[in-house]
Structures are given as structure tokens and as C-alpha cells.
Scaffold this active site. Structure first.
Site, PDB file in Angstrom:
ATOM      1  N   HIS A 276     100.844  97.902  13.646  1.00 13.93           N
ATOM      2  CA  HIS A 276      99.964  97.457  14.522  1.00 13.93           C
ATOM      3  C   HIS A 276      98.368  97.375  13.660  1.00 13.93           C
ATOM      4  O   HIS A 276      97.386  98.034  14.086  1.00 13.93           O
ATOM      5  CB  HIS A 276      99.471  98.774  15.695  1.00 13.93           C
ATOM      6  N   ASP A 339     104.016 104.058  15.755  1.00 12.63           N
ATOM      7  CA  ASP A 339     104.961 103.623  16.736  1.00 12.63           C
ATOM      8  C   ASP A 339     105.311 102.242  16.332  1.00 12.63           C
ATOM      9  O   ASP A 339     104.391 101.390  15.595  1.00 12.63           O
ATOM     10  CB  ASP A 339     104.489 103.752  18.302  1.00 12.63           C
ATOM     11  N   GLU A 340     106.385 101.379  16.859  1.00 13.58           N
ATOM     12  CA  GLU A 340     106.723  99.951  16.707  1.00 13.58           C
ATOM     13  C   GLU A 340     106.385  99.602  15.245  1.00 13.58           C
ATOM     14  O   GLU A 340     105.982  98.444  15.193  1.00 13.58           O
ATOM     15  CB  GLU A 340     105.861  99.227  17.775  1.00 13.58           C
ATOM     16  N   ALA A 341     106.860 100.224  14.243  1.00 14.85           N
ATOM     17  CA  ALA A 341     106.665  99.681  12.923  1.00 14.85           C
ATOM     18  C   ALA A 341     107.730  98.934  12.607  1.00 14.85           C
ATOM     19  O   ALA A 341     108.397  99.158  11.407  1.00 14.85           O
ATOM     20  CB  ALA A 341     106.233 100.858  11.960  1.00 14.85           C
TER      21      ALA A 341
END
Length: 533
Positions: A276, A339-341
Site C-alpha cells: 500500500h 496487510d495485503e503485502a
């Protein structure tokens, strides 16, 4: 004590609140003369969140032109400040002058007294006792925060407009969870400080005590950093859909933090990493492994960006950014995302988070991260924020449970319960639906203490609850409020009241808030299964 409070809360919801609030009613502004409307509940029966214990008794105290607010012993500046803020909050609706006076002399019949009693029973650090009789109202707490919460209850005991009478009786109240939060994403769409202050006031009125700010993402960087100025100057100049974006100066951030603190709302800033981060990568080519800066991003896909884990410059960047942010933030927490790496290999992710967490500790703060940190090596004391949902894989839940058993507190933000950007139903215009629709009842009707029990998470590991509002599809104040209200009030109830969820009683107390929401021009969703007046 937890068992006693739960019992008191259960008696309140199932007993006291079960009277007038159980009246059947129809909703709709265009209801015909034959339709039944929700009857206005008595003041103690409409409080939200519901107090742990209420004892109604006899006539109450009528506010009038002679009412004053007394703030206990002379020289207690913080209690005086709480009294001044309460007076400000009451003057508009009541039309009364409500002068604030220090000292205890002549308190008989004087109006509203705020007092600190370090030995007050049954109230904890944030709770209070409210006593109302014909000669006046007394608010007692162990801390100024408790007095502030007492004042918010007092506001609900009075009509939305007009002076009114505080009903006679006593409330003894304290929260179930220490952490009762809301998150606002200003990275996908930028919101100015004044709008966020309005949200702070709305949250504080219902005893929500934490504002988590998602300050950075692929689409924008929203906080000035002196040592890396292009983050805000360039990285802040975009948002979803190609809008102009924007950023806050350090002084604006300080102003918001102070404003929230005056209302006993702690600000938790988040710099999401190692994913992100496209706004940062676009601002500084040196943060990219290939030394080439990508274009700014205005879409809503996730998982494609990553800091360069192998570069020393990356960790100099993290140290500078988190150091400056820690200096601006008096609260105990710094949120580092995690998150969401998807573009960061698992081994690199774990190594990166080790170093990022060490930087947080270096500046005297406690790590908060999304629950994906459980699959790496959470630092001692790190708090995990769980955003999974009913379809989250068992292995992922098991990792969270293992972290909880190892002593890591959990903040619960299940996406299919508390994500305020999820649509109410198929007709909702803003919002997304990847976690499913989240109607008002679903957002409220669950127990945080037992939510992950099936995965092995003990109730004692739950630090609290938080309702995130992501803004991929939300760019205006009306849309923000429409998606938050009334679901954020369910969060307030779950975080404060110890009783098991009771939709029948809660929905009627929720309906009783409509005149207050209307009086403050808050845009909200009139859920069809709530008996709105």
C-alpha cells in the site's frame, strides 16, 4: 466484577428497556393515519450505549435560567475544561446561559456538579455515576474522562431541543472494553481536518474513544514529513478517480489530535507498509528497488506495491517518518499496517516487519498492525487488528489465535460486521460488497467476546472493537455519514455495554436517536427493520 456488570447490563436491556421500547411501530415519513409509529421512550430507556446499571427514582431536576455547572474544587483545570465543554454542548439545544463556576460552596440546588472521587465504586477509569434529584444533578467519576462520558449521557437525558428535565434516578456505568474505535481512511479520498473534527464529535457523543487514521496508501500520502517533503507535496496530490487529493500540515494534524484529546478520543495514526505504498514510491525513486518511480495511482486495486526490503535507505525512510509521527502523537499506539503485502515474499515480509516494529519501539510507542502480522513475528506487546470475516481461512484464524494466546491483544474489526464501507444492501449507492452486505442488524448482532472463540481466541485477549470506513467510493461528507450512521452506534454499544446483544431493545433505542441525528444534520440510513419515529 465482569460477571456482575454483565448481569446488571442484561437486567437493564431485558428488563428496564423492555417496556415502552417493545412497542411495535412502523417506519416511513409518508405513513398514513392508520399506521402505527414508534412511541417515544422514556429518557433512561433510550440511552445509547445502554448503561450498565440504572435506578429510576422520583422527580428529577429541571434545567432553567438559574442552572449553573460547578466543577468541584477550585484549581482543577481539567475538570473545569470538561465543565466548559459540557456547557458549550448544552447551551445550543437548551438556550440557557449555563455559567461554569468553580468551587463547592452553595451547591444545593445549584444545577450540575462535576466531581472527581478516586474511590468511586463500579465505574473504573472511564465510567461514572450520574445522580439526579429535584435539587440538582451530580456527575461523579474517578477521572476527567469519566466525567466527560457522564456529560454525554446527560445530553441524551435531555430533549434534542429545549431545556427539559433530567429524570430522577441514578446511573452507575463503565465500559466493557478499553478500546472502542473508528477508523477513517483519508488516503483513498482526502478529507479536511474540519470534517474529521465533526466525525470526532459524533464519535465522542457515543463514548467511542479512539480514532484510527489511515494516512497513507497507494492513492495518496496525507501527512507532511519534513525530512521527506515530496511525500505530501507530490504523493498527496492524487486520490481515487483522479481528484486533486490533498494533505495535512503538521500543525493541522496537531490541532486535530488536541481537539480529539479534549473529547477523550485518542488518535492512532497509520502508515501502511510494506505494501500500500505507491504514493511513497511515486514520490521518491530511491525507495524503489530499480530506482525508478512509478506513476501516481488513482484506481482501487490492492497488493501490487512494496517497499524495497533489501535497501538500507528504506529503513532510514521508515525511521524518519515514524519518528516525526511519534513526536506529533501523544497516544501510545503507532499503526504500521502490514496487510495485503502480496508483492512482498513471506520471508522478506517477516524481516521487514521485524525492523519496522523495532522503530516503533525506539520511539516509545506500541505497535498496532493488521492481523497478517500474526504470520510473521509480532513484537512483544504488539496489538493485532483482525479484519477477517466468515470466509477467512481456518489457518489464518489459527495464526491469530496463536498470537492471542501468546499475549498479543486483539482489536476486532470483522469486515462482514464492522467495515462501514460495505453496502447495506443491493440498493446502496456508495460502498463495496466484497465481504457481503452489512445491514444494520448484522453490524450489531454479535458478541466480540465470543466471536473468535471457535478458533481458540480467549475473550480476555480482546482489547476492543473498531469500525473502519474505507473511502474508495466515498468522497463527500453526506456519503461518509450515510455509511457510518447508524452502524457506528452499534459499534458504540458493543464496545461499551457488557450485556449480550438484544436486537429488539437495541433497535428501539437506536430509533430514539433519530431526532438527535436530525438535529445535528447527520445523514443516516433509515434501515427498514428499525422502528424510526
Amino acid at each position: 466484577m465482569r460477571v456482575l456488570r454483565r448481569t446488571l447490563g442484561t437486567l437493564l436491556v431485558l428488563g428496564l428497556l423492555g417496556g415502552c421500547l417493545s412497542c411495535a411501530a412502523a417506519r416511513g415519513d409518508d405513513a398514513g393515519p392508520g399506521d402505527r409509529r414508534a412511541e417515544a421512550p422514556a429518557p433512561y430507556e433510550q440511552l445509547l450505549p445502554a448503561p450498565a446499571s440504572v435506578r429510576a427514582a422520583g422527580p428529577g431536576y429541571p434545567l432553567g435560567p438559574g442552572t449553573v455547572i460547578r466543577t468541584g474544587p477550585v484549581g482543577d483545570d481539567e475538570v473545569r475544561r470538561v465543565g466548559e465543554l459540557l456547557a458549550e454542548q448544552l447551551r445550543g439545544p437548551t438556550g440557557l446561559p449555563l455559567p461554569v463556576v468553580e468551587g463547592l460552596e452553595g451547591t444545593a440546588g445549584a444545577g450540575i456538579l462535576l466531581r472527581i472521587d478516586a474511590r468511586a465504586e463500579g465505574v473504573g477509569e472511564e465510567g461514572y455515576r450520574l445522580e439526579s434529584a429535584p435539587r440538582g444533578v451530580t456527575l461523579t467519576a474517578r477521572t476527567p474522562a469519566g466525567l466527560f462520558h457522564a456529560g454525554q449521557t446527560l445530553r441524551q437525558l435531555l430533549p434534542p431541543a429545549g431545556a427539559g428535565t433530567v429524570p430522577g434516578g441514578q446511573i452507575t456505568d463503565a465500559p466493557r472494553f478499553a478500546y472502542r474505535g473508528a477508523m477513517l481512511d483519508i488516503a483513498r479520498h482526502f478529507f479536511p481536518v474540519e470534517q474529521v473534527k465533526r466525525y470526532v464529535d459524533q464519535l465522542a457523543r457515543y463514548k467511542v474513544n479512539t480514532l484510527h487514521l489511515h494516512l497513507t496508501d497507494d492513492q495518496g500520502w496525507r501527512i507532511a514529513v519534513d525530512s521527506w517533503p515530496r511525500l505530501a507535496e507530490y504523493g498527496g496530490g492524487s486520490e481515487v478517480g483522479g481528484g486533486p487529493g490533498g494533505h495535512w500540515t503538521k500543525d493541522q494534524y496537531r490541532d486535530l489530535v488536541a481537539y480529539a484529546a479534549a473529547r477523550y478520543v485518542d488518535v492512532v495514526p497509520e502508515i501502511d507498509m510494506p505494501g500500500h505504498v505507491n504514493a511513497a514510491l511515486a514520490s521518491y525513486a530511491e525507495l524503489n528497488c530499480d530506482g525508478k518511480a512509478p506513476e501516481r495511482y488513482t484506481g482501487i486495486k490492492v497488493g501490487f506495491s512494496s517497499l524495497c526490503v533489501g535497501k538500507d535507505r528504506t529503513y532510514e525512510f521508515i525511521d524518519d517518518v515514524l519518528g516525526e509521527l511519534a513526536a506529533l502523537t501523544p497516544g501510545r499506539y503507532l499503526h504500521i499496517g502490514g496487510d495485503e503485502a502480496h508483492s512482498t515474499p513471506a520471508a522478506d515480509y517477516a524481516a521487514f516487519m521485524d525492523r519496522a516494529q523495532a522503530v516503533v519501539g525506539k520511539y516509545g510507542k506500541t505497535v498496532v498492525a493488521w492481523h497478517q502480522l500474526a504470520a510473521a513475528r509480532p513484537a512483544p506487546g504488539a496489538v493485532l487488528q483482525y479484519w477477517g470475516h466468515d470466509k477467512t481461512a481456518a489457518a489464518e484464524k489459527a495464526a491469530v489465535a496463536a498470537a492471542a494466546k501468546a499475549g498479543h491483544p486483539l482489536i476486532l474489526s470483522p469486515a462482514d460486521r464492522l467495515y462501514l464501507d460495505m453496502k447495506y444492501d443491493a440498493t446502496t449507492k456508495p460502498g463495496l460488497a466484497w465481504a457481503g452486505y452489512v445491514p444494520v442488524r448484522r453490524a450489531y448482532d454479535w458478541d466480540p467476546g465470543t466471536y473468535l472463540a471457535g478458533s481458540g481466541v480467549p475473550a480476555s485477549a480482546v482489547l476492543g472493537v473498531e469500525a473502519p470506513l474505507w473511502t474508495e467510493t466515498i468522497a463527500t461528507r453526506p456519503d461518509l455519514e450515510f455509511m457510518a450512521f447508524p452502524r457506528i452506534l452499534g459499534l458504540a454499544e458493543l464496545g461499551w455495554n457488557p450485556a449480550p446483544p438484544d436486537w429488539s431493545g437495541y433497535s428501539r433505542r437506536l430509533a430514539a436517536q433519530a431526532p438527535r441525528l436530525d438535529a445535528e444534520s447527520i445523514t443516516y440510513y433509515r434501515a427498514p427493520d428499525v422502528p424510526w419515529p
